[in-house]
Design an enzyme around this catalytic site. Structure first.
Site, PDB file in Angstrom:
ATOM      1  N   ARG A 138       0.842  -1.201   0.000  1.00  0.00           N
ATOM      2  CA  ARG A 138       0.000   0.000   0.000  1.00  0.00           C
ATOM      3  C   ARG A 138       0.876   1.250   0.000  1.00  0.00           C
ATOM      4  O   ARG A 138       1.761   1.404   0.824  1.00  0.00           O
ATOM      5  CB  ARG A 138      -0.912  -0.022   1.234  1.00  0.00           C
ATOM      6  CG  ARG A 138      -1.850   1.156   1.327  1.00  0.00           C
ATOM      7  CD  ARG A 138      -2.915   0.955   2.381  1.00  0.00           C
ATOM      8  NE  ARG A 138      -2.409   1.016   3.749  1.00  0.00           N
ATOM      9  CZ  ARG A 138      -3.187   1.050   4.830  1.00  0.00           C
ATOM     10  NH1 ARG A 138      -4.508   0.985   4.689  1.00  0.00           N
ATOM     11  NH2 ARG A 138      -2.663   1.113   6.028  1.00  0.00           N
ATOM     12  N   SER A 139       0.631   2.141  -0.963  1.00  0.00           N
ATOM     13  CA  SER A 139       1.353   3.413  -0.952  1.00  0.00           C
ATOM     14  C   SER A 139       0.430   4.565  -0.573  1.00  0.00           C
ATOM     15  O   SER A 139       0.736   5.347   0.319  1.00  0.00           O
ATOM     16  CB  SER A 139       2.027   3.677  -2.305  1.00  0.00           C
ATOM     17  OG  SER A 139       1.091   3.738  -3.351  1.00  0.00           O
TER      18      SER A 139
ATOM     19  N   GLY B  28      -3.352   3.976  -0.706  1.00  0.00           N
ATOM     20  CA  GLY B  28      -4.611   3.399  -0.233  1.00  0.00           C
ATOM     21  C   GLY B  28      -5.825   3.745  -1.069  1.00  0.00           C
ATOM     22  O   GLY B  28      -6.954   3.636  -0.593  1.00  0.00           O
ATOM     23  N   HIS B  29      -5.617   4.135  -2.337  1.00  0.00           N
ATOM     24  CA  HIS B  29      -6.744   4.554  -3.164  1.00  0.00           C
ATOM     25  C   HIS B  29      -7.283   3.457  -4.078  1.00  0.00           C
ATOM     26  O   HIS B  29      -8.145   3.739  -4.917  1.00  0.00           O
ATOM     27  CB  HIS B  29      -6.348   5.768  -4.008  1.00  0.00           C
ATOM     28  CG  HIS B  29      -6.334   7.051  -3.238  1.00  0.00           C
ATOM     29  ND1 HIS B  29      -5.288   7.392  -2.406  1.00  0.00           N
ATOM     30  CD2 HIS B  29      -7.226   8.069  -3.160  1.00  0.00           C
ATOM     31  CE1 HIS B  29      -5.544   8.577  -1.859  1.00  0.00           C
ATOM     32  NE2 HIS B  29      -6.705   8.999  -2.291  1.00  0.00           N
ATOM     33  N   ASP B  30      -6.790   2.242  -3.967  1.00  0.00           N
ATOM     34  CA  ASP B  30      -7.341   1.162  -4.785  1.00  0.00           C
ATOM     35  C   ASP B  30      -8.844   1.069  -4.509  1.00  0.00           C
ATOM     36  O   ASP B  30      -9.261   0.843  -3.370  1.00  0.00           O
ATOM     37  CB  ASP B  30      -6.651  -0.164  -4.456  1.00  0.00           C
ATOM     38  CG  ASP B  30      -7.057  -1.284  -5.396  1.00  0.00           C
ATOM     39  OD1 ASP B  30      -8.254  -1.648  -5.395  1.00  0.00           O
ATOM     40  OD2 ASP B  30      -6.195  -1.805  -6.121  1.00  0.00           O
TER      41      ASP B  30
ATOM     42  N   CYS C 283      -5.982  14.252  -7.914  1.00  0.00           N
ATOM     43  CA  CYS C 283      -6.209  14.042  -6.473  1.00  0.00           C
ATOM     44  C   CYS C 283      -4.858  14.056  -5.762  1.00  0.00           C
ATOM     45  O   CYS C 283      -4.032  13.163  -5.973  1.00  0.00           O
ATOM     46  CB  CYS C 283      -6.925  12.718  -6.231  1.00  0.00           C
ATOM     47  SG  CYS C 283      -7.168  12.351  -4.474  1.00  0.00           S
TER      48      CYS C 283
ATOM     49  N   GLY D 267      -1.142   8.006  -3.855  1.00  0.00           N
ATOM     50  CA  GLY D 267       0.259   7.604  -3.771  1.00  0.00           C
ATOM     51  C   GLY D 267       0.839   7.308  -5.142  1.00  0.00           C
ATOM     52  O   GLY D 267       0.159   6.768  -6.025  1.00  0.00           O
TER      53      GLY D 267
ATOM     54  N   LEU E 169      -6.961   0.153 -15.530  1.00  0.00           N
ATOM     55  CA  LEU E 169      -6.506  -0.550 -14.333  1.00  0.00           C
ATOM     56  C   LEU E 169      -6.653   0.271 -13.063  1.00  0.00           C
ATOM     57  O   LEU E 169      -7.020  -0.256 -12.005  1.00  0.00           O
ATOM     58  CB  LEU E 169      -5.047  -0.975 -14.510  1.00  0.00           C
ATOM     59  CG  LEU E 169      -4.406  -1.730 -13.348  1.00  0.00           C
ATOM     60  CD1 LEU E 169      -5.117  -3.057 -13.094  1.00  0.00           C
ATOM     61  CD2 LEU E 169      -2.922  -1.955 -13.596  1.00  0.00           C
TER      62      LEU E 169
ATOM     63  N   TYR F 217      -8.833   2.345 -12.244  1.00  0.00           N
ATOM     64  CA  TYR F 217     -10.219   2.363 -11.766  1.00  0.00           C
ATOM     65  C   TYR F 217     -10.638   0.911 -11.553  1.00  0.00           C
ATOM     66  O   TYR F 217     -11.498   0.367 -12.254  1.00  0.00           O
ATOM     67  CB  TYR F 217     -11.147   3.069 -12.761  1.00  0.00           C
ATOM     68  CG  TYR F 217     -10.877   4.542 -12.916  1.00  0.00           C
ATOM     69  CD1 TYR F 217     -10.286   5.278 -11.877  1.00  0.00           C
ATOM     70  CD2 TYR F 217     -11.200   5.219 -14.083  1.00  0.00           C
ATOM     71  CE1 TYR F 217     -10.039   6.630 -12.014  1.00  0.00           C
ATOM     72  CE2 TYR F 217     -10.958   6.586 -14.228  1.00  0.00           C
ATOM     73  CZ  TYR F 217     -10.369   7.279 -13.185  1.00  0.00           C
ATOM     74  OH  TYR F 217     -10.118   8.629 -13.312  1.00  0.00           O
TER      75      TYR F 217
END
Length: 539
Positions: free
Chosen positions: A111-112, A114-116, A177, A181, A477, A479
């Site tokens: 995790r860099s 956390g926007h996945d 945004c 990350g 990818l 999104y």
């Protein structure tokens, strides 16, 4: 009272304390016990790994976990939690986490920011660890060579701010945004309002550092061109742990122009949107105009209408923009008072919806909690204008779902049409006139609400089917959308590859086979995996 001269507890003592908290003696706990011992043995003695470990028994565990969960639908008590979080503070912590997790059969999620959107960087249904990269946020900007080294835990806002500290005529093409990350954003493609001029983030990356499955640290030369190609659009988390990127800075004028113009159905929004489809991808590269579509309350009480906001970014002053728009897109009726001139760094605040006059150091702020709204996102690509009858049918669905969703239409053309679809794994290039992001959001916290809004998102996606790309129906990818396919959990490689082709062909088209070969060369055992990762090619 502890004084500055007192020695801190040794690593073994602290780790012993962590391990004593593990009361259940089963295979998972034994593996975790051995993992911690391995982690200590393989980390630098000068950088205490114990201070980077958080387990569920630690009082800060949930705050650390939740601080980089950007989609609240994964903040529930039923969401699977990691066995531990490793907030790496030194590169040896990353190497040791990979080596030891593999040795003791533990899955890792990297995790860099956390926007996945499907939470794949911090959620798994298998016993797993989170390798958190937020401490790896260093940036080194070299204006003389027009390059920068950016660590994977840095945010876009930090990248933009640090570039602007050194120069007001340099920028980098990436998203709007600021809390996203760079680790995931860049490796998945990364796009923003400079893409028609300079392409994607991955089109401007010239080197990288990655930790491999055996703990080695590789750069572009040592990883080879196939792997370097793969991590620039194929999703870095399938191939290893991205440590840092070397990016190529791009030139921007000292002043740019932004604008925002809103039209409703009563103001001929349908005609303007149709014309936007014809012209936005053919405009000069310096001009990017996004269309933001949503249902809003209409002039009649209790009735909704469609509202479309056209948000523009022009690399120049309004005195050049207005004559251009009057000739090429007069239907929008852009006026001087719609326009604002500002520096490029100030324009990043505009695109991030900060109020006018917000200090630029606001780009450095890392919120400690997620936004209030849970969300689901999807994507599509459009190759020819949607007819007005099609637009009208889309408006009806939007109005029916009651303003719970929106779409962003992002124009292509320009530099995006000049780059071959095989230049990077990101294949969505010439032939596309715009990309769609679907977004459905809600504040309710129960599972029934999640299921209800997921159905709304699927409804919106379904109504668009006649108007978007086909065979395959392409997807982006970054999104992330598990509705388009999930990797098989079975260990049979043939079945795994077959399942990966379902989603992989939509994300990568003809680039999937090369991605799988690159995967086989660097991670043949498929240690780095998630529900939509790249499997290694079969032999």
């Amino acid at each position: 009272m502890k004084t500055s001269c007192q020695r801190p507890p040794s690593i073994p003592i602290i780790l012993a304390t962590i391990l004593l908290s593990i009361s259940c003696v089963n295979s998972k706990q034994v593996n975790l016990h051995m993992f911690f011992q391995c982690l200590s043995n393989n980390s630098s003695p000068f950088h205490q790994v114990s201070q980077a470990i958080y387990t569920p028994d630690n009082a800060s565990f949930l705050s650390v976990l939740n601080s980089y969960i950007k989609n609240p639908r994964f903040l529930t008590s039923t969401t699977p939690k990691p066995l531990a979080i490793i907030t790496a503070k030194h590169i040896s912590h990353i190497q040791a986490t990979v080596i030891c997790a593999q040795r003791y059969g533990l899955e890792i999620r990297i995790r860099s920011g956390g926007h996945d959107s499907e939470g794949l960087s911090y959620v798994s249904n298998n016993p797993f660890l989170v390798l958190d990269m937020f401490n790896f946020r260093a940036l080194h900007i070299d204006i003389a060579s027009e390059t920068a080294w950016v660590q994977a835990g840095a945010t876009l806002g930090e990248v933009y701010y640090r570039i602007a500290e050194k120069s007001n005529i340099h920028a980098f093409p990436a998203g709007v945004c600021p809390t996203v990350g760079t680790g995931g954003h860049f490796s998945g493609g990364g796009y923003g309002n400079l893409m028609r001029k300079y392409g994607l983030s991955v089109d401007n990356i010239i080197d990288a550092q990655i930790v491999t499955v055996n703990g080695s640290i590789l750069d572009r030369k040592s990883m080879g061109e196939d792997v370097f190609w793969a991590i620039r659009g194929g999703g870095g988390a399938s191939f290893g742990v991205i440590i840092s990127w070397k990016i190529k800075l791009v030139r921007v004028p000292s002043m740019v122009t932004v604008f925002s113009v809103t039209r409703t159905l009563e103001q001929n929004a349908t005609d303007v949107v149709y014309r936007w489809q014809e012209v936005a991808h053919n405009l000069p590269k310096d001009l990017f105009i996004r269309a933001f579509l949503q249902a809003v309350n209409g002039s009649q009480e209790g009735k909704k209408t469609m509202q479309v906001t056209f948000i523009g970014h022009f690399l120049g002053k309004s005195e050049s923009l207005l004559p251009l728009m009057n000739v090429r897109f007069p239907e929008l009726r852009l006026q001087q008072d719609n326009c604002s001139e500002m520096t490029w760094i100030e324009s990043t605040l505009f695109w991030a919806h900060f109020p006018t006059g917000t200090p630029t150091d606001s780009l450095l702020v890392r919120p400690s909690k997620a936004d209030a709204s849970s969300f689901i996102s999807k994507s599509d690509y459009v190759k020819e204008p949607i007819p007005k009858t099609g637009l009208e049918s889309i408006w009806k669905v939007f109005i029916k779902i009651g303003g719970k969703g929106w779409m962003q239409w992002n124009p292509y053309g320009g530099r995006m049409s000049e780059i071959s679809e095989s230049e990077t794994p990101f294949p969505h290039r010439a032939g596309n006139i715009f990309k769609i992001e679907y977004y459905v959001e809600w504040v309710e916290e129960d599972i029934e609400a999640t299921n209800r809004y997921r159905k709304l998102a699927r409804t919106l996606y379904k109504v668009m089917r006649p108007y978007v790309s086909k065979s395959p129906r392409e997807a982006f990818l970054n999104y992330r959308d598990l509705d388009i396919g999930i990797a098989s959990s079975r260990h049979n490689r043939t079945i795994l590859i077959k399942s990966a082709r379902v989603y992989g062909c939509k994300y990568f088209k003809g680039n999937l086979d090369r991605l799988m070969r690159a995967k086989a060369s660097i991670d043949p055992s498929n240690f780095f995996k998630n529900e939509q990762s790249i499997p290694p090619a079969g032999h």
